[in-house]
Design an enzyme around this catalytic site. Structure first.
Site, PDB file in Angstrom:
ATOM      1  N   GLU A 348       0.799  -1.220   0.000  1.00 41.42           N
ATOM      2  CA  GLU A 348       0.000   0.000   0.000  1.00 41.42           C
ATOM      3  C   GLU A 348       0.834   1.274   0.000  1.00 41.42           C
ATOM      4  OE1 GLU A 348      -0.169  -1.713   4.259  1.00 41.42           O
ATOM      5  OE2 GLU A 348      -0.154  -2.417   2.203  1.00 41.42           O
ATOM      6  N   ASP A 391      19.639  14.928 -32.649  1.00 36.83           N
ATOM      7  CA  ASP A 391      20.213  15.525 -33.848  1.00 36.83           C
ATOM      8  C   ASP A 391      21.639  15.917 -33.511  1.00 36.83           C
ATOM      9  OD1 ASP A 391      20.720  16.693 -36.243  1.00 36.83           O
ATOM     10  OD2 ASP A 391      19.087  18.148 -36.155  1.00 36.83           O
ATOM     11  N   ASP A 662      14.870  20.431 -30.073  1.00 32.19           N
ATOM     12  CA  ASP A 662      14.621  21.796 -29.625  1.00 32.19           C
ATOM     13  C   ASP A 662      13.818  22.630 -30.601  1.00 32.19           C
ATOM     14  OD1 ASP A 662      16.448  22.050 -31.641  1.00 32.19           O
ATOM     15  OD2 ASP A 662      17.952  23.129 -30.472  1.00 32.19           O
ATOM     16  N   ASN A 755       1.049  -3.850   9.566  1.00 37.46           N
ATOM     17  CA  ASN A 755       1.207  -3.144   8.294  1.00 37.46           C
ATOM     18  C   ASN A 755       1.646  -1.698   8.508  1.00 37.46           C
ATOM     19  OD1 ASN A 755       0.500  -5.389   6.831  1.00 37.46           O
ATOM     20  ND2 ASN A 755      -1.632  -4.786   6.542  1.00 37.46           N
ATOM     21  N   ASP A 759       4.916  -0.205   7.030  1.00 33.90           N
ATOM     22  CA  ASP A 759       4.782   0.943   6.136  1.00 33.90           C
ATOM     23  C   ASP A 759       5.678   2.099   6.567  1.00 33.90           C
ATOM     24  OD1 ASP A 759       2.953  -0.453   4.654  1.00 33.90           O
ATOM     25  OD2 ASP A 759       1.191   0.520   5.520  1.00 33.90           O
TER      26      ASP A 759
END
Length: 934
Positions: A348, A391, A662, A755, A759
């Site tokens: 989560e 380029d 660009d 949890n 976490d």
């Protein structure tokens, strides 16, 4: 096309011909339409000025410049300031609708569209339905924090980009009057303040700020590839009278019209604005549909992992309910436990960790390197890039050609060739009202100064000029030579083929000179041919028809100057596993020479020598192009469509691609790439289309951005590997225990607290510094790789959990009833947090032990998690959560289990690393799989 009397304008910055005035107004002041003559021309009538349909219809009515000016209630002297302000209030700012900032609340809502965030939101709502209020509150809070972080960071990046827009390329030269009787004045105004009816000046390098009709022009050519895809410049000029042949042509075929998004290649002009903002053709061509791009590497990675987990989560609750009903006769009372198990499988913290890691990386880049990441997931895409397309001009080269040699028709050095070329460049620049020379002319003039040929120019006097025209491909200056009374000398320079066509040569000599030019071009040189002819003095205007019967003088050979840092930067990118592909519109020989000088291999699979040409690309199917693009390095003579197609082919071959551009001609490729990159001085539309804006067009800056992306992606990959394997092991063990025990193996409240603890510790992943091995290769989050990893290590974790059952049975064999359940819950709670802490330390990113030991934040978080696991059951909060203190024997036994688990975990990791590629966090190269499928 107009010619001006000799000495009419400045020769450009810092360079003035002898006897030339410092400044002369290039266009005479003309009164309002009804009070004096106007420059004549034709135009197309707008449907309605400022209307969303843009300028002109599909079959526009051709109108003269006078008619257009009258319809706009304007004149060549410009608008009065008060009238301009009224029109600005009426039509609005000259800003593309796509450039308007997205409100922060809308960004917040968009963040919920992330698949995993949506799943978490659904789990939170389901938890609330089954009255698991604690779980619901935690999950919904995590969703809110994730969306808040992402929307805030992207809003900050948008503000930074808006600030850049204010600093770069945001003004235009406009002619306005303070009152109806006042003299017109030229001044710079913000592009956003331009209105229909404004008269503006255009010069080389300018972006056309709105849809305009040309009133006067001197050699004016523009690139309009952003709208039409044409790579060659298009000549623009007013027409003397309406041309019925143009009435059936489209608006882009009208020579008197220029459109927003075009850029001036050469020449100068005066134009009147006929449409602004959302009413322009550019706005219609680049609306929201045009800006949509396919899923990026980050999107594909997260979606693949998310849907793998979603399948597990959707399958888990029904299995828990059915198993408990069949084996233990339990009903819906196990639903909260089933939801808790599904939540336990869910990482989560993923949205929070991902957003925090990317936001920290983006903020660090902006602070230390001036790089703005406009779209947070683009930072991960940078870390995953294994092909960078660019380029050569301005990136590999300095966009500043230099003269290599000036030779005669026999390929012998001849200073006269350079002198005549410089005279042509100088007087064309002055007499054609060009504000500055182009890059080739600038190089010729610089070389003439260094060779001390410049002093000879004082003896020549310019008479007239025919500026460069992309159709003629030559420019001509007419000079009065000292001691040559009654004679004018025409000096023509330009493309070799075009100049030779105008020379008095037999066919064999022309073929010999063309072969000489081809040999030089194949060696990477850019060529200008020079020719001249003497004509009797005349008073009439010179025209292109006079460019015939010339005497060939010689060739000026120019080469591109590599950027000093380019070679080193290319070497660094190669060592980091990033292949560079050069996509250029230049001659194949020029591209090959520059790339060879910089150490880039050019052993392409076909085309012009070692370079793939656009002609070859046009003959290939998409599948064939994917194979060619995978092996080739240099592509020459590319149009915007070629660039976009090559980038798309590389993505189809399994590469994560970045494109550095660009200009407006780079827009298709910027949209086609996984991550579009541009420098801060790029044109506005390129900055708007790009995902990342660099402080400078520098490969070194890209390397820093790539490292930052790998840093963030490495932390995310580490979090996913550790969390998913640990969660899977816990869920397997919990399901097994739920079927073996007469009571729930862990209460929903205990699952929630566990949890929460994990976490909180997991936040350290966002602040970790990955080992050096994680930065050596592109970091791609691939669901198949993670599925293999979490399956193997998850089963190992489940084995440790199941071994804990035996320890608990041994330690608690005399306990019974509620005390036994509470002790079991406490024992398993402690073991789960200890194993998770152990996994955080041992499975951290880094191939060497030294790299794994260097994880300061993770080691501190793991230590804190272990302390909580041991002490929480002993605190007053333990009984409240249904846990009780454990006997000392348990801790001795669990220590043994954890020791064996650590040994097994280390051995499994070493075996895994021996069998996987050296680039941490990835599965074997997807290109092998693509090749196998073919």
């Amino acid at each position: 096309m107009s010619s001006v009397a000799e000495g009419s304008a400045a020769a450009g910055p810092g360079r003035t011909a002898p006897g030339t005035p410092a400044s002369v107004t290039p266009f005479p002041a003309v009164d309002a339409p009804t009070s004096g003559p106007l420059p004549t021309g034709v135009g197309t009538e707008p449907r309605t000025v400022g209307s969303p349909s843009g300028t002109g219809a599909d079959s526009p009515q051709v109108k003269t410049s006078l008619q257009i000016l009258r319809s706009l209630d304007s004149g060549p002297r410009g608008l009065v300031e008060a009238r301009a302000e009224e029109r600005l209030a009426r039509f609005g700012e000259n800003v593309l609708p796509a450039w308007r900032p997205v409100p922060w609340p809308r960004r917040f809502i968009r963040s919920l569209r992330d698949p995993f965030t949506s799943v978490l939101l659904c789990l939170g709502l389901v938890s609330a339905v089954v009255s698991a209020w604690g779980t619901a509150c935690v999950i919904l809070a995590l969703v809110a924090v994730s969306c808040l972080l992402r929307s805030t960071e992207e809003h900050r990046a948008d503000r930074s980009t808006a600030a850049l827009r204010e600093l770069v390329a945001t003004t235009a030269t406009v002619v306005r009057r303070s009152s109806a009787d006042a003299a017109p004045l030229e001044r710079e105004v913000p592009v956003a303040d331009l209105v229909p009816g404004d008269v503006i000046r255009l010069g080389p390098g300018d972006l056309v700020p709105a849809d305009v009709q040309v009133l006067r022009a001197g050699g004016l050519t523009v690139h309009q590839s952003a709208l039409t895809g044409e790579s060659a410049p298009v000549a623009k000029h007013p027409l003397d009278a309406p041309d019925p042949a143009l009435s059936g042509a489209g608006p882009f075929a009208q020579p008197q019209l220029c459109f927003q998004g075009s850029s001036v290649t050469s020449g100068s002009g005066t134009a009147v604005i006929v449409a602004t903002g959302g009413a322009t053709r550019f706005a219609a061509a680049h609306d929201g549909r045009a800006r949509q791009r396919g899923a990026s590497a980050f999107d594909r990675s997260v979606q693949g992992i998310s849907w793998t987990l979603i399948r597990f989560m959707l399958l888990t609750p029904p299995l828990v309910l059915m198993a408990n009903a069949a084996l233990r006769g339990r009903g819906l009372e196990t639903l909260p436990f089933a939801v808790a198990v599904a939540v336990g499988l869910t990482p989560e913290m993923l949205p929070v960790i991902v957003t925090t890691a990317l936001a920290r990386g983006a903020a660090r880049l902006a602070r230390t390197s001036g790089v703005i990441v406009k779209r947070l997931p683009a930072l991960h895409d940078l870390g995953a890039v294994d092909v960078l397309c660019l380029d050569k001009t301005g990136t590999l080269t300095e966009d500043r050609p230099v003269v290599e040699a000036a030779v005669d028709g026999s390929d012998r050095p001849d200073p006269d060739v350079l002198r005549w070329a410089a005279l042509s460049a100088l007087w064309t620049l002055q007499l054609a009202e060009l504000p500055a020379p182009d890059a080739l002319d600038e190089a010729v003039l610089d070389a003439a100064e260094e060779a001390e040929e410049w002093a000879a120019a004082a003896a020549y006097e310019g008479v007239a000029a025919l500026p460069f025209d992309p159709m003629r491909r030559v420019a001509t200056a007419v000079l009065r030579r000292p001691g040559k009374l009654g004679v004018h000398t025409l000096v023509t320079k330009g493309a070799v083929e075009a100049v030779l066509e105008r020379c008095a040569l037999d066919e064999d000599e022309r073929e010999r000179l063309l072969a000489l030019a081809d040999r030089k071009a194949e060696s990477g040189l850019r060529l200008l041919a020079v020719a001249r002819a003497d004509r009797p003095v005349r008073h009439g205007a010179y025209t292109p028809a006079d460019e015939h019967g010339l005497t060939f003088v010689g060739l000026v050979a120019l080469r591109d100057v590599p950027t000093p840092s380019a070679a080193d930067a290319l070497g660094v990118l190669a060592r980091r596993g990033v292949a560079v592909k050069v996509l250029t519109g230049d001659h194949p020989g020029t591209a090959a020479r520059v790339c060879g000088d910089l150490g880039l291999r050019t052993d392409g699979p076909g085309g012009y020598g070692d370079v793939v040409t656009a002609e070859l690309v046009d003959t290939l199917s998409d599948a064939e192009l994917a194979r060619v693009a995978d092996r080739a390095t240099v592509f020459a003579r590319c149009t915007p469509e070629h660039k976009a197609r090559i980038v798309s082919a590389l993505r189809a071959a399994g590469h994560t691609t970045g494109f550095l551009g660009d200009g407006v001609n780079d827009l298709p490729a910027l949209h086609a790439a996984d991550v579009g990159i541009c420098p801060r001085n790029a044109v506005d539309v390129a900055r708007e289309a790009a995902d990342v804006v660099l402080a400078d067009k520098d490969l070194t800056a890209i390397d820093r951005a790539v490292l930052a992306g790998r840093h963030s992606s490495g932390n995310i990959a580490t979090y996913l590997r550790i969390t998913l394997s640990s969660n899977l092991g816990n869920v397997i063990a919990m399901l097994t225990a739920g079927l073996m025990l007469p009571f729930l193996p862990m209460l929903p409240a205990q699952v929630l607290v566990q949890n929460l603890c994990f976490d909180a510790a997991q936040l350290a992943f966002a602040f970790d510094r990955p080992g050096a091995s994680a930065l050596r290769r592109p970091t791609v989050l691939r669901s198949r790789d993670f599925l293999r990893f979490i399956t193997g290590f998850g089963l190992l974790n489940a084995a440790a959990d199941l071994a804990t059952f035996g320890v608990l049975a041994l330690a608690l064999h005399n306990a019974a009833g509620t005390d036994g359940e509470a002790a079991f819950h406490a024992g398993w709670f402690t073991e789960n947090l200890l194993t998770q802490a152990l996994v955080m330390v041992l499975l951290r990113t880094g191939r060497s032990a030294a790299e794994r030991r260097a994880g300061g934040p993770l080691r501190a978080a793991a230590a804190g998690l272990a302390v909580v696991g041991v002490l929480l059951p002993l605190t007053p909060l333990g009984p409240f959560l249904g846990m009780t203190a454990l006997p000392p024997l348990y801790y001795l036994l669990i220590g043994s289990v954890l020791g064996l688990y650590a040994v097994g975990l280390t051995a499994a990791r070493r075996r895994y690393e021996r069998r996987r590629p050296a680039d941490a966090g990835q599965e074997p190269d997807v290109r092998e799989e693509v090749g196998a499928e073919r």
